[in-house]
Design an enzyme around this catalytic site. Sequence first.
Site, PDB file in Angstrom:
ATOM      1  N   HIS A 154       5.879  -0.637  -2.711  1.00 58.51           N
ATOM      2  CA  HIS A 154       5.351   0.063  -3.897  1.00 58.51           C
ATOM      3  C   HIS A 154       5.408   1.585  -3.733  1.00 58.51           C
ATOM      4  O   HIS A 154       4.674   2.301  -4.409  1.00 58.51           O
ATOM      5  CB  HIS A 154       3.918  -0.397  -4.184  1.00 58.51           C
ATOM      6  CG  HIS A 154       3.846  -1.783  -4.751  1.00 58.51           C
ATOM      7  ND1 HIS A 154       2.686  -2.506  -4.844  1.00 58.51           N
ATOM      8  CD2 HIS A 154       4.817  -2.590  -5.268  1.00 58.51           C
ATOM      9  CE1 HIS A 154       2.941  -3.700  -5.371  1.00 58.51           C
ATOM     10  NE2 HIS A 154       4.225  -3.774  -5.635  1.00 58.51           N
ATOM     11  N   ASN A 188       0.821  -1.207   0.000  1.00 58.54           N
ATOM     12  CA  ASN A 188       0.000   0.000   0.000  1.00 58.54           C
ATOM     13  C   ASN A 188       0.855   1.256   0.000  1.00 58.54           C
ATOM     14  O   ASN A 188       1.918   1.299   0.614  1.00 58.54           O
ATOM     15  CB  ASN A 188      -0.938   0.009   1.220  1.00 58.54           C
ATOM     16  CG  ASN A 188      -1.897  -1.164   1.192  1.00 58.54           C
ATOM     17  OD1 ASN A 188      -2.071  -1.785   0.153  1.00 58.54           O
ATOM     18  ND2 ASN A 188      -2.503  -1.469   2.319  1.00 58.54           N
ATOM     19  N   CYS A 232      15.882  13.261 -12.419  1.00 57.15           N
ATOM     20  CA  CYS A 232      17.150  13.080 -11.671  1.00 57.15           C
ATOM     21  C   CYS A 232      17.012  12.143 -10.478  1.00 57.15           C
ATOM     22  O   CYS A 232      18.013  11.851  -9.816  1.00 57.15           O
ATOM     23  CB  CYS A 232      17.704  14.433 -11.219  1.00 57.15           C
ATOM     24  SG  CYS A 232      16.827  15.153  -9.822  1.00 57.15           S
TER      25      CYS A 232
HETATM   26  P1  OAD Z   1      -6.293  -5.958  -4.873  1.00 58.14           P
HETATM   27  O1  OAD Z   1      -7.353  -4.949  -5.114  1.00 58.14           O
HETATM   28  O2  OAD Z   1      -5.765  -6.687  -6.030  1.00 58.14           O
HETATM   29  O3  OAD Z   1      -6.799  -7.034  -3.815  1.00 58.14           O
HETATM   30  C1  OAD Z   1      -7.374  -6.658  -2.597  1.00 58.14           C
HETATM   31  C2  OAD Z   1      -7.743  -7.921  -1.838  1.00 58.14           C
HETATM   32  O4  OAD Z   1      -8.279  -7.525  -0.583  1.00 58.14           O
HETATM   33  C3  OAD Z   1      -8.820  -8.786  -2.524  1.00 58.14           C
HETATM   34  O5  OAD Z   1      -8.426 -10.153  -2.516  1.00 58.14           O
HETATM   35  C4  OAD Z   1     -10.069  -8.577  -1.669  1.00 58.14           C
HETATM   36  O6  OAD Z   1     -10.885  -9.722  -1.586  1.00 58.14           O
HETATM   37  C5  OAD Z   1      -9.454  -8.271  -0.316  1.00 58.14           C
HETATM   38  N1  OAD Z   1     -10.309  -7.423   0.536  1.00 58.14           N
HETATM   39  C6  OAD Z   1     -11.189  -6.471   0.166  1.00 58.14           C
HETATM   40  N2  OAD Z   1     -11.775  -5.923   1.238  1.00 58.14           N
HETATM   41  C7  OAD Z   1     -11.247  -6.548   2.326  1.00 58.14           C
HETATM   42  C8  OAD Z   1     -11.454  -6.442   3.729  1.00 58.14           C
HETATM   43  N3  OAD Z   1     -12.308  -5.570   4.244  1.00 58.14           N
HETATM   44  N4  OAD Z   1     -10.743  -7.261   4.544  1.00 58.14           N
HETATM   45  C9  OAD Z   1      -9.860  -8.163   4.028  1.00 58.14           C
HETATM   46  N5  OAD Z   1      -9.632  -8.316   2.721  1.00 58.14           N
HETATM   47  C10 OAD Z   1     -10.305  -7.508   1.875  1.00 58.14           C
HETATM   48  O7  OAD Z   1      -5.123  -5.194  -4.073  1.00 58.14           O
HETATM   49  P2  OAD Z   1      -3.608  -5.645  -3.893  1.00 58.14           P
HETATM   50  O8  OAD Z   1      -3.489  -7.119  -3.829  1.00 58.14           O
HETATM   51  O9  OAD Z   1      -3.068  -4.844  -2.750  1.00 58.14           O
HETATM   52  O10 OAD Z   1       0.238  -1.908  -7.330  1.00 58.14           O
HETATM   53  O11 OAD Z   1      -2.984  -5.114  -5.218  1.00 58.14           O
HETATM   54  C11 OAD Z   1      -1.611  -5.295  -5.444  1.00 58.14           C
HETATM   55  C12 OAD Z   1      -1.077  -4.147  -6.278  1.00 58.14           C
HETATM   56  O12 OAD Z   1      -1.849  -4.024  -7.473  1.00 58.14           O
HETATM   57  C13 OAD Z   1      -1.179  -2.787  -5.652  1.00 58.14           C
HETATM   58  O13 OAD Z   1      -0.150  -2.509  -4.725  1.00 58.14           O
HETATM   59  C14 OAD Z   1      -1.109  -1.874  -6.824  1.00 58.14           C
HETATM   60  C15 OAD Z   1      -2.081  -2.607  -7.728  1.00 58.14           C
HETATM   61  O14 OAD Z   1      -1.962  -2.350  -9.056  1.00 58.14           O
HETATM   62  C16 OAD Z   1       0.700  -0.935  -8.095  1.00 58.14           C
HETATM   63  O15 OAD Z   1       0.056   0.069  -8.335  1.00 58.14           O
HETATM   64  C17 OAD Z   1       2.087  -1.188  -8.597  1.00 58.14           C
END
Ligand code: OAD
Length: 233
Positions: free
Chosen positions: A110, A93, A121
């Site tokens: 990230h 995050n 730069c």
């Molecule tokens: P995702 O949006 O891909 O996944 C979020 C996960 O959290 C899902 O599996 C949901 O089911 C779960 N979720 C949602 N609400 C929840 C809650 N209240 N309690 C527990 N779990 C919950 O997000 P990330 O896996 O963090 O990168 O995404 C990874 C990366 O993709 C991010 O850091 C970002 C994005 O593109 C970049 O921008 C480089």
Amino acid sequence: MSKADDHIVILTGAGISAESGLGTFRDVGGLWSRYDWRDLATPEGFARDPGFVLAFYNWRRERVRAARPNPAHEALARLQRHWPGRVTLITQNVDDLHEQAGSEDVIHMHGNHLGALCAACGHRWPAPEAMAAADPCPACARPATRPDVVWFGETPCHMDRIGAALATARLFVSIGTSGTVCPAAGFAALARKSGARTLELNLGRSENTDHFDEARHGPATDLVPAWVTALLG
Ligand code: OAD
């Protein structure tokens, strides 16, 4: 082996901040279902239309600044304070809710929404309220200001430190991440290969639930405080 020797490595994703009002990426209505990540989260998208990209991140930064930590962030800070062994906290995050909850030494793989980076730069400085394409870098004066976040195609930060932590983990816990973005999606398998037990705490099954010895499904604000309370006894 006593608790004092136990190294816990935790990976968090957007799901831990969902109940603080910050949207996730891939859930129904998530950011990447409304916007094309190729336009907003790649160096190529930024080169095509910096104004559009900066406006999107200005909006997100405003939301991050207004957000407050929830009981899941607070429980992890409590774990870091009271666990007699090591706790390494890695997050995908770009918000600062772990720090607001009291966590220290959070590894932001990230990057961070509250930082600015010069694309010319590499100079870094605290992000202003809003960034504009014409903003000059305070170090080199070139108009190449961008958010200090990692985009697709770029190398995540602190990978050496993360690799070392995974190699000595006794327990690896993944919280609120869909397990779709590498390299983070591979951490559970790496930790397991080094002998760690692996636990997933997520709203539902992630893409790599099978890499975990145990998976508990539900909202982070329920699962995480309950897990921490049980662990601390
Ligand atoms: P995702 O949006 O891909 O996944 C979020 C996960 O959290 C899902 O599996 C949901 O089911 C779960 N979720 C949602 N609400 C929840 C809650 N209240 N309690 C527990 N779990 C919950 O997000 P990330 O896996 O963090 O990168 O995404 C990874 C990366 O993709 C991010 O850091 C970002 C994005 O593109 C970049 O921008 C480089």
